[in-house]
Design a protein around this motif. Sequence first.
Motif, PDB file in Angstrom:
ATOM      1  N   LEU A 173     -27.964  14.358  49.464  1.00 32.57           N
ATOM      2  CA  LEU A 173     -28.094  13.390  50.561  1.00 32.57           C
ATOM      3  C   LEU A 173     -29.542  12.962  50.745  1.00 32.57           C
ATOM      4  CD1 LEU A 173     -26.593  11.936  52.914  1.00 32.57           C
ATOM      5  CD2 LEU A 173     -27.164  13.904  54.331  1.00 32.57           C
ATOM      6  N   LEU A 174     -30.458  13.939  50.714  1.00 36.33           N
ATOM      7  CA  LEU A 174     -31.867  13.617  50.906  1.00 36.33           C
ATOM      8  C   LEU A 174     -32.404  12.769  49.755  1.00 36.33           C
ATOM      9  CD1 LEU A 174     -34.053  14.194  52.987  1.00 36.33           C
ATOM     10  CD2 LEU A 174     -34.745  16.174  51.647  1.00 36.33           C
ATOM     11  N   TYR A 175     -31.960  13.040  48.549  1.00 41.00           N
ATOM     12  CA  TYR A 175     -32.381  12.223  47.405  1.00 41.00           C
ATOM     13  C   TYR A 175     -31.850  10.795  47.556  1.00 41.00           C
ATOM     14  CZ  TYR A 175     -33.283  10.807  42.574  1.00 41.00           C
ATOM     15  OH  TYR A 175     -33.724  10.148  41.452  1.00 41.00           O
ATOM     16  N   GLY A 176     -30.600  10.684  48.016  1.00 41.04           N
ATOM     17  CA  GLY A 176     -30.048   9.358  48.263  1.00 41.04           C
ATOM     18  C   GLY A 176     -30.825   8.600  49.319  1.00 41.04           C
ATOM     19  N   ILE A 177     -31.225   9.299  50.375  1.00 37.67           N
ATOM     20  CA  ILE A 177     -32.022   8.668  51.433  1.00 37.67           C
ATOM     21  C   ILE A 177     -33.353   8.165  50.879  1.00 37.67           C
ATOM     22  CG2 ILE A 177     -33.278   9.124  53.574  1.00 37.67           C
ATOM     23  CD1 ILE A 177     -30.987  11.006  54.368  1.00 37.67           C
ATOM     24  N   SER A 178     -33.977   8.972  49.997  1.00 37.11           N
ATOM     25  CA  SER A 178     -35.256   8.557  49.415  1.00 37.11           C
ATOM     26  C   SER A 178     -35.092   7.307  48.557  1.00 37.11           C
ATOM     27  CB  SER A 178     -35.853   9.700  48.595  1.00 37.11           C
ATOM     28  OG  SER A 178     -35.083   9.943  47.423  1.00 37.11           O
ATOM     29  N   LEU A 179     -33.963   7.206  47.847  1.00 34.93           N
ATOM     30  CA  LEU A 179     -33.710   6.009  47.043  1.00 34.93           C
ATOM     31  C   LEU A 179     -33.469   4.793  47.937  1.00 34.93           C
ATOM     32  CD1 LEU A 179     -31.395   7.494  44.253  1.00 34.93           C
ATOM     33  CD2 LEU A 179     -33.816   6.892  44.058  1.00 34.93           C
ATOM     34  N   ILE A 180     -32.766   4.990  49.027  1.00 34.54           N
ATOM     35  CA  ILE A 180     -32.538   3.894  49.981  1.00 34.54           C
ATOM     36  C   ILE A 180     -33.881   3.417  50.550  1.00 34.54           C
ATOM     37  CG2 ILE A 180     -31.538   3.283  52.217  1.00 34.54           C
ATOM     38  CD1 ILE A 180     -29.452   3.494  50.060  1.00 34.54           C
ATOM     39  N   ASN A 201     -34.335  -4.537  44.581  1.00 29.66           N
ATOM     40  CA  ASN A 201     -33.900  -3.386  43.768  1.00 29.66           C
ATOM     41  C   ASN A 201     -32.451  -3.029  44.090  1.00 29.66           C
ATOM     42  OD1 ASN A 201     -36.548  -2.613  42.470  1.00 29.66           O
ATOM     43  ND2 ASN A 201     -37.119  -2.486  44.631  1.00 29.66           N
ATOM     44  N   PRO A 202     -31.497  -3.910  43.802  1.00 27.36           N
ATOM     45  CA  PRO A 202     -30.100  -3.616  44.168  1.00 27.36           C
ATOM     46  C   PRO A 202     -29.535  -2.389  43.466  1.00 27.36           C
ATOM     47  CG  PRO A 202     -30.238  -5.535  42.711  1.00 27.36           C
ATOM     48  CD  PRO A 202     -31.639  -5.199  43.104  1.00 27.36           C
ATOM     49  N   TRP A 203     -29.958  -2.129  42.226  1.00 27.85           N
ATOM     50  CA  TRP A 203     -29.425  -0.966  41.526  1.00 27.85           C
ATOM     51  C   TRP A 203     -29.965   0.339  42.110  1.00 27.85           C
ATOM     52  CZ3 TRP A 203     -25.253  -1.380  38.898  1.00 27.85           C
ATOM     53  CH2 TRP A 203     -24.932  -2.602  38.290  1.00 27.85           C
ATOM     54  N   LEU A 204     -31.194   0.297  42.595  1.00 27.47           N
ATOM     55  CA  LEU A 204     -31.746   1.471  43.269  1.00 27.47           C
ATOM     56  C   LEU A 204     -30.960   1.754  44.554  1.00 27.47           C
ATOM     57  CD1 LEU A 204     -34.071   3.531  43.013  1.00 27.47           C
ATOM     58  CD2 LEU A 204     -35.447   2.009  44.453  1.00 27.47           C
ATOM     59  N   LEU A 205     -30.587   0.694  45.242  1.00 26.53           N
ATOM     60  CA  LEU A 205     -29.795   0.824  46.463  1.00 26.53           C
ATOM     61  C   LEU A 205     -28.419   1.414  46.157  1.00 26.53           C
ATOM     62  CD1 LEU A 205     -29.990   0.131  49.525  1.00 26.53           C
ATOM     63  CD2 LEU A 205     -28.883  -2.034  48.985  1.00 26.53           C
ATOM     64  N   LYS A 206     -27.798   0.919  45.091  1.00 28.31           N
ATOM     65  CA  LYS A 206     -26.476   1.425  44.718  1.00 28.31           C
ATOM     66  C   LYS A 206     -26.532   2.883  44.266  1.00 28.31           C
ATOM     67  CE  LYS A 206     -24.640  -3.100  43.366  1.00 28.31           C
ATOM     68  NZ  LYS A 206     -23.686  -3.192  44.483  1.00 28.31           N
ATOM     69  N   LEU A 207     -27.585   3.245  43.550  1.00 22.60           N
ATOM     70  CA  LEU A 207     -27.729   4.635  43.124  1.00 22.60           C
ATOM     71  C   LEU A 207     -27.907   5.555  44.332  1.00 22.60           C
ATOM     72  CD1 LEU A 207     -27.959   6.600  40.735  1.00 22.60           C
ATOM     73  CD2 LEU A 207     -30.433   6.147  40.701  1.00 22.60           C
ATOM     74  N   GLY A 208     -28.723   5.116  45.281  1.00 21.43           N
ATOM     75  CA  GLY A 208     -28.886   5.893  46.505  1.00 21.43           C
ATOM     76  C   GLY A 208     -27.576   6.025  47.263  1.00 21.43           C
ATOM     77  N   LEU A 209     -26.781   4.958  47.251  1.00 20.55           N
ATOM     78  CA  LEU A 209     -25.489   4.986  47.934  1.00 20.55           C
ATOM     79  C   LEU A 209     -24.571   6.050  47.346  1.00 20.55           C
ATOM     80  CD1 LEU A 209     -23.427   3.683  49.893  1.00 20.55           C
ATOM     81  CD2 LEU A 209     -22.834   2.118  48.047  1.00 20.55           C
ATOM     82  N   VAL A 210     -24.590   6.205  46.021  1.00 23.45           N
ATOM     83  CA  VAL A 210     -23.743   7.211  45.364  1.00 23.45           C
ATOM     84  C   VAL A 210     -24.089   8.611  45.859  1.00 23.45           C
ATOM     85  CG1 VAL A 210     -23.193   8.302  43.157  1.00 23.45           C
ATOM     86  CG2 VAL A 210     -23.338   5.805  43.311  1.00 23.45           C
ATOM     87  N   PHE A 211     -25.373   8.926  45.932  1.00 31.88           N
ATOM     88  CA  PHE A 211     -25.799  10.255  46.390  1.00 31.88           C
ATOM     89  C   PHE A 211     -25.463  10.460  47.864  1.00 31.88           C
ATOM     90  CE2 PHE A 211     -28.481   9.933  42.585  1.00 31.88           C
ATOM     91  CZ  PHE A 211     -28.293  11.200  42.043  1.00 31.88           C
TER      92      PHE A 211
END
Length: 480
Positions: A173-180, A201-211
């Motif tokens: 969750l914290l890693y996802g938050i950092s990506l967001i 950076n839409p792909w960075l946003l989507k990757l963060g969303l997955v986490f």
Amino acid sequence: MNWTDLTIFPAAPDMVLTVVLFTVLLVDLWLNDRQRWITCTLSVIGLILTAAVQCLVWKEQPQYAFHDMFVLDGMAQLAKLCMYVLVIALFIYSQTYLRAKHIYQGEFYTLTLFALLGMNIMVSASHFLTLYVGLELLSLALYALIALQRDSGRAAEAALKYFVLGALASGLLLYGISLIYGATGTLQLQQVLAASQETTNPWLLKLGLVFIVAGIVFKLGGVPFHMWVPDVYQGAPTAVAALVGTAPKIAATVFAFRILVYGLLTQWESWRELLLLLGIASLFVGNLAAIMQTNIKRMLGFSTVAHMGFIMLALLSGQSGCAAAMYYAITYALMASVAFAILVLLSGKDIECQNISDLAGLNQKNAWYAFLMLLAMFSMAGIPPLMGFYAKLAVIKALLASGYLWVSVYAVIMSLIGAFYYLRVVKTIYFDSPDSVAEPAFNMTFLGKIVLSVNGLLLLLWGILPDGVMNWCVQALLHS
């Protein structure tokens, strides 16, 4: 200046809860084991006071505090009041059980209040860091509560499993938050929503969303992050399992709502597909695994996985779905509260009601408690006119309104499969012969038995008149 104009005014109930928590902690230091009832009474009175303040501070428009990191809106107000009632009921139910198991200690009450404070912060957070702080405060308190019975190897094992898996989920969750944050440049949920529409950076946003979805699903107890649920339910003292299985489910539902709807609604297409797959898997795995269980606490654990699948599917369906998800979470918490309270009632100093066979002949020993357990099981199975039926119906109606016809049919089929293991418990209660003719202790105070009876009858009353609670959920959503 009017005191209601203070910027910290929306957080007044949480401050009162914090004062209550530390008061209970300090007072308990001066009490011996025979005076532990004072700790329980003080905790209950403190929660009633907190709930009263919660009602006094309520306004129809969302109120923000601490630089917009904290919000008091309709969803937070409803969730907090429900959680106060559930924790008060838990304290009343568990008093005699805790004494019999030699864990009638101040730590149970202070850690539960810490967990409740964490849940309050979770449901009122409008900033990713506030969400994370509330989540960790809840999790750390639960880790300690599960291991509270220090002479139980099973409890220690369950706490360790939950700690390891919880740490992993928190890291995701914290890693996802950092990506967001990297994609949007902010952690405030409303600002994330605005910035996500223009991110480069839409792909960075989507990757963060997955986490982030992985972290949310873990806290809900959905597949594939579900194995801690039956282990914790089985290993923890029944009173602690009752806490884990009730109020935190409401907090986790609002937690998911805050992140996915408040902060990441622009990514609806992405997280919809994730929740759809995980919700379908949770219904399948939860129901099929529960059928094979002979331990009733593990059975309730796997059934929780299936119920959380319904909540995940409800979140797919927009505003009506969010109201249905909240309604389902409240309904599940009430049902689980009754089921675990019956297990607490039937557990004593040398007896732990663990297996389904332990309920054999309960109707012959006490028809009223057998009827209350029947209400809980039938409601979980979704049999009308109980509250659980209308909770499932609300989710299915929301899915149909959003065009998910095949998902709705699948959910109905899974509910029919799930009815088997609930009906097996009812069959054991009413038709199996008891292992002994001795009258069980019915290990609960008179007040606890009264509260249990009211809790069980609410499943029937709010099933016959379901519009009241649903209207609360709809109004809470409109004022959020």
